[in-house]
Design an enzyme around this catalytic site. Structure first.
Site, short mmCIF file in Angstrom:
data_model
loop_
_atom_site.label_atom_id
_atom_site.label_comp_id
_atom_site.label_asym_id
_atom_site.label_seq_id
_atom_site.Cartn_x
_atom_site.Cartn_y
_atom_site.Cartn_z
N GLY A 289 55.65 88.11 -0.11
CA GLY A 289 56.96 88.36 -1.79
C GLY A 289 58.25 89.72 -0.60
N SER A 290 58.44 90.15 -1.06
CA SER A 290 59.87 90.94 -1.21
C SER A 290 59.79 91.61 -0.18
CB SER A 290 60.54 91.61 -1.96
OG SER A 290 60.70 90.61 -3.31
N THR A 291 58.68 92.00 1.01
CA THR A 291 58.37 92.62 1.95
C THR A 291 58.73 92.26 3.22
OG1 THR A 291 55.82 92.34 2.70
CG2 THR A 291 55.89 93.77 1.63
#
Length: 656
Positions: A289-291
């Site tokens: 995801g956004s990591t």
């Protein structure tokens, strides 16, 4: 007459020659048996009057980074029977079966066997062996063998692993270093007569035993406990299926803590499901995801395709690309790279990925270590999946930019984040620092190893500054802040793939937060992954508070002093705020003079290591622990006030 005498003389000579030949042959045979084949016949003789019973080898000890025992081999009595010497086997069978918790029929069969030696129970408990001795039964003997014991129970279980009854390593470090730690098994030597009956009444002798090598891990037992405790709380509070946490030293790649939930007790591993043995940090993959946006931004800066202050139009929340639409949680106009990370804009980072282009992006992702194993010295590691750029369609490039369509392991994600923290180098993670043989000599010594340089130091420093903004007011990671310290990091919330439909699940998510602290001079990289939380699923709400608690307690334990004014974090504007409460302080006032006065020293005597740590948590005090076993000494005494400037410690030891 003369001819007869001559014939007699010939016969005498022939007989003499025959005797000489026979004597020579006997002498040669004796020389062959007693000189040339001496060792072979000695061994045959020993086999005739000695019986050798193989014993379990003794494994080396596993220590944490401070020399505290994490796994050791303890001596236990193994009980054997010599059936020919047993008196009143029926009565003896009933008594032994009762003491050893064995079926009477099984014990009776062994006591009445025609064999000369049989094991009755190997590695019996102290209570069992004492009770058998007290029976004073003829034909029952004892010898010492070693059993694997894990004094800290669940602490570090998935890293350390466990052994079987053999005792060969079956999981974790025990499996990876099995041949190193497994010593040479000895023999129980018993004298016997020509009929195989044991002679003499003395104890059997153990010979040929050699202890295995010891291991010193990079794990810190106290940091491991903190990580496990807070992860368990985070998983429970989120109603999640599972969770993982990894704590690295970014400058070296040393693994300071690594934990998974649900966990297990290696002293009774067969009572748990195999999935609880698994080290999820190495064996499980997930979409980050956004990591993942961290590494897109870093690659773009390093390549110079996007400037740190360059504005990117984020389409007011909806962006059509490759026949699909990318959404943001709210509509944004123009954002620079720092703001794209702070507000976690999918559209903004997708445009950064498009500017970087697929070949460059793939090269940087593999340079960060994704799509390949880290080669950590633990078994079961998987590599994750990143498809070749030739297989990417237009939308794939966008999806990969915000962490979908790829899979990574928690360890890969933590190691890649350490690249930002340490100035641009990918370090090889490891868990075993030293191997020491039975003579006390270091035979293997691991050091920090740079795999490759990924970013320039200037870009890494720029990224650290950007990631601080994520935890500042209005960012997605405000709940990751630690009072008194600057925190840099990134939240992540990703949909899970539904194994039935092959598409993304409607309600299953993986929530994560990865960051480092202190941001200006990182000492710890911490990754928290919560699998399938219920209700609120944002990484900034579910995983970030776990990061905060682990980081705060770890910094306090490591005596890294705060250098920032404490401030109360506000909730992220994009996170669901319902049900969020402020976190309790790690300690009552530093000088111990809070509203309730100085805290009192609890009574620790007789407690186990785990009980001490639990009591410390409840009392809100930091205490130095030494030794193994149960608490035998403490300072200050129970009930006395704890002063900030005074040493506070407990010492554990074996019971007297």
């Amino acid at each position: 007459m003369e001819a007869l005498e001559k014939w007699v003389r010939i016969r005498i000579r022939l007989v003499g020659i025959c005797f000489i030949l026979i004597f020579v042959l006997i002498t040669l045979r004796a020389f062959q048996l007693q000189v040339l084949n001496q060792e072979e016949w000695q061994k045959r003789a020993e086999r005739q009057h000695q019986k050798n019973i193989p014993l379990m080898p003794q494994r080396g000890t596993i220590y944490d980074s401070h020399g505290e025992e994490m796994a050791l081999s303890v001596e236990m009595d193994s009980i054997f029977v010599e059936p020919a010497k047993v008196v009143e086997p029926e009565r003896a069978a009933r008594e032994l079966a009762s003491v050893l918790s064995l079926p009477v029929a099984t014990v009776r069969a062994r006591l009445t066997s025609k064999k000369n030696f049989l094991w009755l129970k190997r590695k019996a408990s102290l209570r069992e062996s004492d009770r058998v001795r007290s029976l004073g039964l003829a034909g029952i003997g004892f010898t010492k063998e070693h059993r694997r014991f894990y004094p800290n129970s669940e602490i570090g279980a998935q890293v350390i692993g466990f052994t079987g009854l053999d005792p060969e390593g079956l999981e974790g470090v025990e499996l990876q270093y099995d041949s190193v730690m497994l010593g040479q098994g000895g023999y129980l030597v018993m004298e016997q007569d020509a009929l195989g009956r044991r002679m003499g009444s003395g104890d059997a002798v153990v010979r040929g035993e050699r202890r295995g090598s010891d291991l010193y891990l990079t794990l810190d037992r106290n940091l491991q406990y903190i990580a496990e405790k807070e992860l368990a709380v985070g998983v429970k509070n989120a109603g999640a299926k599972a969770g993982t946490i990894v704590v690295l030293e970014p400058s070296s790649g040393r693994v300071l803590a690594m934990a998974s939930q649900p966990d297990y007790n290696p002293n009774a591993f067969n009572r748990y499901r195999p999935e609880q043995w698994r080290n999820r940090a190495l064996c499980d993959t997930f979409e980050p995801g956004s990591t993942f946006k961290i590494f897109l931004a870093a690659a773009a800066l390093n390549e110079g395709v996007v400037g740190p202050t360059e504005k990117i139009y984020c389409e007011k929340g909806d962006y059509a690309i490759g026949g699909r639409v990318v959404h943001d949680h709210r509509g944004y106009g123009y954002l620079n790279l720092t703001e794209i990370l702070k507000f976690s804009s999918n559209i903004g980072i997708a445009k950064v990925g498009k500017a970087l282009e697929r070949d460059n992006l793939y090269r940087y992702l593999t340079d960060f270590g994704f799509g390949q194993p880290t080669d950590i010295d633990l078994p079961g590691e998987v590599s994750g999946v990143i498809r070749k750029p030739s297989q990417w369609f237009e939308f794939d490039l966008a999806a990969i930019s915000f962490g979908q369509g790829v899979s990574v392991t928690p360890l890969q994600l933590a190691a890649a984040t350490a690249v930002i923290a340490n100035g641009g180098n990918l370090m090889a993670p490891y868990v075993v620092e030293r191997v020491v043989d039975g003579y006390g000599q270091t035979v293997q010594d691991q050091h920090a190893k740079v795999v490759r340089r990924v970013l320039s130091p200037e870009v890494a420093a720029r990224m650290r500054a950007m990631l601080i903004e994520t935890t500042d007011e209005g960012g997605t990671g405000t709940l990751a802040t630690v009072p008194g310290y600057q925190v840099a990091g990134k939240t992540g919330t990703a949909q899970k793939v539904d194994p039935v439909t092959g598409g993304y699940s409607v309600d299953k998510r993986v929530s994560s937060f990865v960051g480092f602290v202190p941001a200006d001079d990182p000492k710890l990289v911490i990754l928290v992954v919560i699998d399938e939380p219920e209700g609120t699923t944002y990484g900034g709400v579910v995983a970030a508070p776990v990061f905060s608690r682990v980081a705060g307690q770890s910094l306090s334990y490591l005596k890294i002093l705060p250098d920032q004014p404490a401030r109360k974090p506000s909730l992220s504007p994009i996170s669901e705020s319902a049900g969020i409460v402020s976190l309790p302080p790690l300690m009552k006032g530093r000088d111990g003079n809070g509203a309730g006065g100085a805290p009192k020293m609890p009574e620790f005597r007789g407690m186990s290591y785990r009980q001490v740590l639990q009591t410390m948590e409840r009392a809100g005090v930091n205490i130095k622990l030494t030794g193994t076993g149960r608490v035998v000494e403490q300072s200050p005494a129970a009930g006395e006030a704890i002063r900030y400037s005074s040493p506070v410690w407990v010492r554990l030891g074996p019971p007297s």
